[in-house]
Write a protein that holds these residues in place. Structure first.
Motif, PDB file in Angstrom:
ATOM      1  N   ARG A  70     -47.204  28.231  36.911  1.00 59.34           N
ATOM      2  CA  ARG A  70     -46.398  28.893  35.886  1.00 59.34           C
ATOM      3  C   ARG A  70     -45.038  28.234  35.704  1.00 59.34           C
ATOM      4  N   ARG A  71     -44.399  27.880  36.766  1.00 57.86           N
ATOM      5  CA  ARG A  71     -43.081  27.267  36.669  1.00 57.86           C
ATOM      6  C   ARG A  71     -43.147  26.001  35.829  1.00 57.86           C
ATOM      7  N   ASP A  72     -44.215  25.221  36.004  1.00 52.10           N
ATOM      8  CA  ASP A  72     -44.367  23.976  35.265  1.00 52.10           C
ATOM      9  C   ASP A  72     -44.737  24.205  33.811  1.00 52.10           C
ATOM     10  N   LYS A  73     -45.398  25.304  33.504  1.00 50.11           N
ATOM     11  CA  LYS A  73     -45.961  25.529  32.178  1.00 50.11           C
ATOM     12  C   LYS A  73     -45.194  26.553  31.343  1.00 50.11           C
ATOM     13  N   ALA A  74     -44.223  27.211  31.937  1.00 47.95           N
ATOM     14  CA  ALA A  74     -43.509  28.268  31.214  1.00 47.95           C
ATOM     15  C   ALA A  74     -42.685  27.669  30.082  1.00 47.95           C
TER      16      ALA A  74
END
Length: 84
Positions: A70-74
């Motif tokens: 999630r951190r990479d794709k948010a």
């Protein structure tokens, strides 16, 4: 879009990638699929469902994939927003 439909679609994606022998690769591919093919609004609804309802109804592999990536794709915060 209705959250139940998003959960169903995410679980279908998860079922496909769960068959990968390398589970880490499967989780990465789930996250990549959501990033490539889902509209930002759909991902944001799914993230909100995870935040509020703890991902109720999501298969474990989907939930873990999203939490890992999630951190990479948010979606980044808007310019001028509070960065912390």
């Amino acid at each position: 879009m209705n959250i139940e439909n998003l959960v169903t679609m995410a679980n279908q994606i998860g079922t496909f990638y769960a068959s990968y022998p390398d589970q880490r690769e499967g989780r990465t591919e789930i996250a990549n699929h959501l990033q490539r093919y889902w509209a930002p609004r759909m991902r944001e609804q799914l993230f909100a469902h995870i935040d509020v309802e703890e991902g109720e109804g999501l298969h474990a592999i989907v939930l873990v994939a999203i939490m890992e990536h999630r951190r990479d794709k948010a979606t980044p915060p808007p310019p001028g927003g509070d960065a912390g």
